[in-house]
Motif scaffolding. Sequence first.
Motif, PDB file in Angstrom:
ATOM      1  N   LYS A   1      -2.034   6.600  -6.157  1.00  0.00           N
ATOM      2  CA  LYS A   1      -3.251   5.804  -6.358  1.00  0.00           C
ATOM      3  C   LYS A   1      -3.894   5.928  -5.011  1.00  0.00           C
ATOM      4  O   LYS A   1      -5.098   5.805  -5.180  1.00  0.00           O
ATOM      5  CB  LYS A   1      -2.851   4.264  -6.732  1.00  0.00           C
ATOM      6  N   LYS A   2      -3.591   6.046  -3.983  1.00  0.00           N
ATOM      7  CA  LYS A   2      -4.194   6.237  -2.719  1.00  0.00           C
ATOM      8  C   LYS A   2      -3.709   7.467  -1.887  1.00  0.00           C
ATOM      9  O   LYS A   2      -2.325   7.755  -2.278  1.00  0.00           O
ATOM     10  CB  LYS A   2      -4.138   4.846  -1.993  1.00  0.00           C
ATOM     11  N   ASP A   3      -4.440   7.694  -0.845  1.00  0.00           N
ATOM     12  CA  ASP A   3      -3.922   8.865  -0.046  1.00  0.00           C
ATOM     13  C   ASP A   3      -3.416   8.393   1.199  1.00  0.00           C
ATOM     14  O   ASP A   3      -3.759   7.086   1.546  1.00  0.00           O
ATOM     15  CB  ASP A   3      -4.890   9.918   0.115  1.00  0.00           C
TER      16      ASP A   3
ATOM     17  N   MET B   1      14.864  -7.218   2.011  1.00  0.00           N
ATOM     18  CA  MET B   1      14.483  -5.945   1.242  1.00  0.00           C
ATOM     19  C   MET B   1      13.026  -6.038   0.803  1.00  0.00           C
ATOM     20  O   MET B   1      12.799  -6.322  -0.349  1.00  0.00           O
ATOM     21  CB  MET B   1      15.347  -5.535  -0.023  1.00  0.00           C
ATOM     22  N   LEU B   2      12.023  -6.035   1.551  1.00  0.00           N
ATOM     23  CA  LEU B   2      10.670  -5.932   1.505  1.00  0.00           C
ATOM     24  C   LEU B   2      10.120  -4.547   0.702  1.00  0.00           C
ATOM     25  O   LEU B   2       9.216  -4.494  -0.246  1.00  0.00           O
ATOM     26  CB  LEU B   2       9.783  -6.204   2.529  1.00  0.00           C
ATOM     27  N   GLY B   3      10.839  -3.473   1.233  1.00  0.00           N
ATOM     28  CA  GLY B   3      10.493  -2.368   0.914  1.00  0.00           C
ATOM     29  C   GLY B   3      10.266  -2.039  -0.813  1.00  0.00           C
ATOM     30  O   GLY B   3       9.257  -1.798  -1.364  1.00  0.00           O
ATOM     31  N   PRO B   4      11.546  -2.173  -1.343  1.00  0.00           N
ATOM     32  CA  PRO B   4      11.668  -2.205  -2.692  1.00  0.00           C
ATOM     33  C   PRO B   4      10.768  -2.964  -3.478  1.00  0.00           C
ATOM     34  O   PRO B   4      10.039  -2.454  -4.630  1.00  0.00           O
ATOM     35  CB  PRO B   4      13.252  -2.392  -3.168  1.00  0.00           C
ATOM     36  N   THR B   5      10.642  -4.221  -3.152  1.00  0.00           N
ATOM     37  CA  THR B   5       9.716  -5.156  -4.069  1.00  0.00           C
ATOM     38  C   THR B   5       8.309  -4.813  -3.699  1.00  0.00           C
ATOM     39  O   THR B   5       7.334  -4.927  -4.747  1.00  0.00           O
ATOM     40  CB  THR B   5      10.103  -6.605  -3.698  1.00  0.00           C
TER      41      THR B   5
ATOM     42  N   ALA C   1       5.698  -3.567  -6.465  1.00  0.00           N
ATOM     43  CA  ALA C   1       4.190  -4.209  -6.712  1.00  0.00           C
ATOM     44  C   ALA C   1       3.223  -3.232  -6.348  1.00  0.00           C
ATOM     45  O   ALA C   1       2.057  -3.183  -7.271  1.00  0.00           O
ATOM     46  CB  ALA C   1       4.079  -5.450  -5.507  1.00  0.00           C
ATOM     47  N   GLY C   2       3.315  -1.931  -5.457  1.00  0.00           N
ATOM     48  CA  GLY C   2       2.247  -1.204  -5.398  1.00  0.00           C
ATOM     49  C   GLY C   2       1.937  -0.146  -6.514  1.00  0.00           C
ATOM     50  O   GLY C   2       0.884   0.189  -6.896  1.00  0.00           O
ATOM     51  N   MET C   3       2.906   0.172  -7.206  1.00  0.00           N
ATOM     52  CA  MET C   3       3.274   0.842  -8.505  1.00  0.00           C
ATOM     53  C   MET C   3       2.766   0.254  -9.739  1.00  0.00           C
ATOM     54  O   MET C   3       2.666   0.586 -10.804  1.00  0.00           O
ATOM     55  CB  MET C   3       4.727   1.353  -8.517  1.00  0.00           C
TER      56      MET C   3
ATOM     57  N   ALA D   1       0.908  -1.318  -0.047  1.00  0.00           N
ATOM     58  CA  ALA D   1       0.133  -0.014   0.020  1.00  0.00           C
ATOM     59  C   ALA D   1       0.777   1.353   0.063  1.00  0.00           C
ATOM     60  O   ALA D   1       0.452   2.228  -0.472  1.00  0.00           O
ATOM     61  CB  ALA D   1      -0.877  -0.072   1.066  1.00  0.00           C
ATOM     62  N   VAL D   2       1.993   1.337   0.594  1.00  0.00           N
ATOM     63  CA  VAL D   2       3.017   2.463   0.587  1.00  0.00           C
ATOM     64  C   VAL D   2       3.312   2.628  -0.870  1.00  0.00           C
ATOM     65  O   VAL D   2       3.386   3.998  -1.167  1.00  0.00           O
ATOM     66  CB  VAL D   2       4.491   2.013   1.567  1.00  0.00           C
ATOM     67  N   GLY D   3       3.426   1.706  -1.467  1.00  0.00           N
ATOM     68  CA  GLY D   3       3.786   1.825  -3.013  1.00  0.00           C
ATOM     69  C   GLY D   3       2.556   2.524  -3.802  1.00  0.00           C
ATOM     70  O   GLY D   3       3.001   3.558  -4.721  1.00  0.00           O
ATOM     71  N   GLN D   4       1.596   2.117  -3.348  1.00  0.00           N
ATOM     72  CA  GLN D   4       0.181   2.817  -3.963  1.00  0.00           C
ATOM     73  C   GLN D   4       0.003   4.110  -3.694  1.00  0.00           C
ATOM     74  O   GLN D   4      -0.236   4.986  -4.557  1.00  0.00           O
ATOM     75  CB  GLN D   4      -0.998   2.106  -3.479  1.00  0.00           C
TER      76      GLN D   4
END
Length: 562
Positions: free
Chosen positions: A171-173, A443-447, A451-453, A163-166
């Motif tokens: 895409k989301k706020d 490294m979950l953050g980058p992946t 995915a969120g993008m 969701a952070v990527g979104q």
Amino acid sequence: MNSDIIKQGVDRAPHRSLLKALGLTDREIKNPFIGVVSSFTEMVPGHMHLRQVAEAVKAGIRANGGTPFEFSTVAVCDGLAMGHVGMHFSLASRELIADSIEVMAKAHQLDALVLIPSCDKVVPGMMMAAMRLNLPAIVVSGGPMLPGHFEGKPVTLSTVFEAVGQVHAGKKDEEWLYDLESKACPTCGSCAGMFTANSMNCLTEALGLALPGNGTIPAVYSERLILAKETGYQVMELLRKNIRPRDIVTKTSLKNGVALDMALGCSTNTILHLPAIANEGDIDWDLRNVNEVSATTPQICKLAPAGDNVLADLNEAGGVSAVLKQLLDNGFIDGTPMTVSGVSQAERLKNYKVQNAEVIHPMDHPYSVQGGLKVLFGNLAPEGAVIKQGALDNQEMVFEGTAKVFNGEVPAAEAIRNREIKAGDVVVIRYEGPKGGPGMREMLGPTATLAGMGLDASVALITDGRFSGASRGLSIGHCSPEAALGGEIALLKTGDKIRIDLKEGRLNWVASDEERKMRREQYEQNPLPLENLNPELRAGYLGRYSEYVQSASRGASFRRTT
């Protein structure tokens, strides 16, 4: 018994005096001494309830004639350590856990062990200690978290990371993100999907080191406490029958573990932990064993983050035992290895069956005819690299893209957030291996951001570091040898062509022999000094860790001193 050394005879009167200072009766002193190793901490949701689990274990031990002694180990929450300097310490904690258990068990001459882990590196760390010490031992974890529910769907921790990527993609706020974060992790326990902690807790059943149900009974169910009591009772039976971890964990049972791994679509981190466990038991183990099993074992479960089901769903569908029974009946595992139940794997599985074919697919209708993980080889990974192919829609994909090279996770994550990564790119994150990191950060953050993008299918990511069990997409980790050891990944430059062939299991830098030779010469003339890589982390424990740790292809385990 080992404990007789500290409690029998005239010369041990001082020792008995100290034991009586603990409030032990003469009867309790005469009983076998059982170590109850709990990784309780108030910092980690997977471990916050382990005092209660430990009390249940101790009740089972006392009911069957033993005297329990509880002690603790460290426990890192990978989710809380993610994305900052703390993640350097996560994998490194595994060796510390094994060492601390060895110290306590040897110093106090314990007769047997009950191991109570929950989260990512604690589970393998405790199993490594069991193999090293080879005392009668059994594992009972804290159990998985229940999923949260948000907007009518089950959600887990990985949902929040993605969701952070979104949000970054517009895409989301942030208000929507706040509502999600407040719902995603509703109970104690290891995070609800088939991430690393739950992967390893499920594998304890396939390896034979835990009673049925250990991998899937939710943390908040009273059934978990019943399992804990039975585990405490059973360790006394193991002691009486002299059944030890090295009688249980063999090359055959390790292959059974890999087969379960493939059927469930487990975390890529299992490919680090199984070699480390094998190493402690002096078992010859090669990463090619993984591909041998994966090529023939179908994936019959698809759990979060690859699918919608969570561990609680798998539990209701029959649990790990139902999956193992299907594998056994169809010739994908060997039923002969001994288990902590005191019987062979085949004997203890005989009455289990699948309760929900939507969660555990039949063998003739798998999600994939191959297993969930695959080890890739090639000029970029002569010792191997791993991908969670079960989280991909196309497991025969050939992807050729342009490298964008980063020395470390931080600049790569910044580039992704700034939308500098485009479809067709291959993000290369290096100097994040066991020695280079140090500690081989997850490294979950980058992946998750990719995915969120919506870029997880059109952008590849390659690293000598590792990924969370919550990662999905075209993410390839454990690239070995790592950059800090002069692996080919250290020679890459932005603009190079990378080819990933999943069907053939190849990971290659597309370059002429002359170009590769020239880059090698340039590297050897001017290598990046190891002391320049995160110098602030080269002191203390991580400095010692970096000195002793081996390649990811060897499970990132320590070099043996003998």
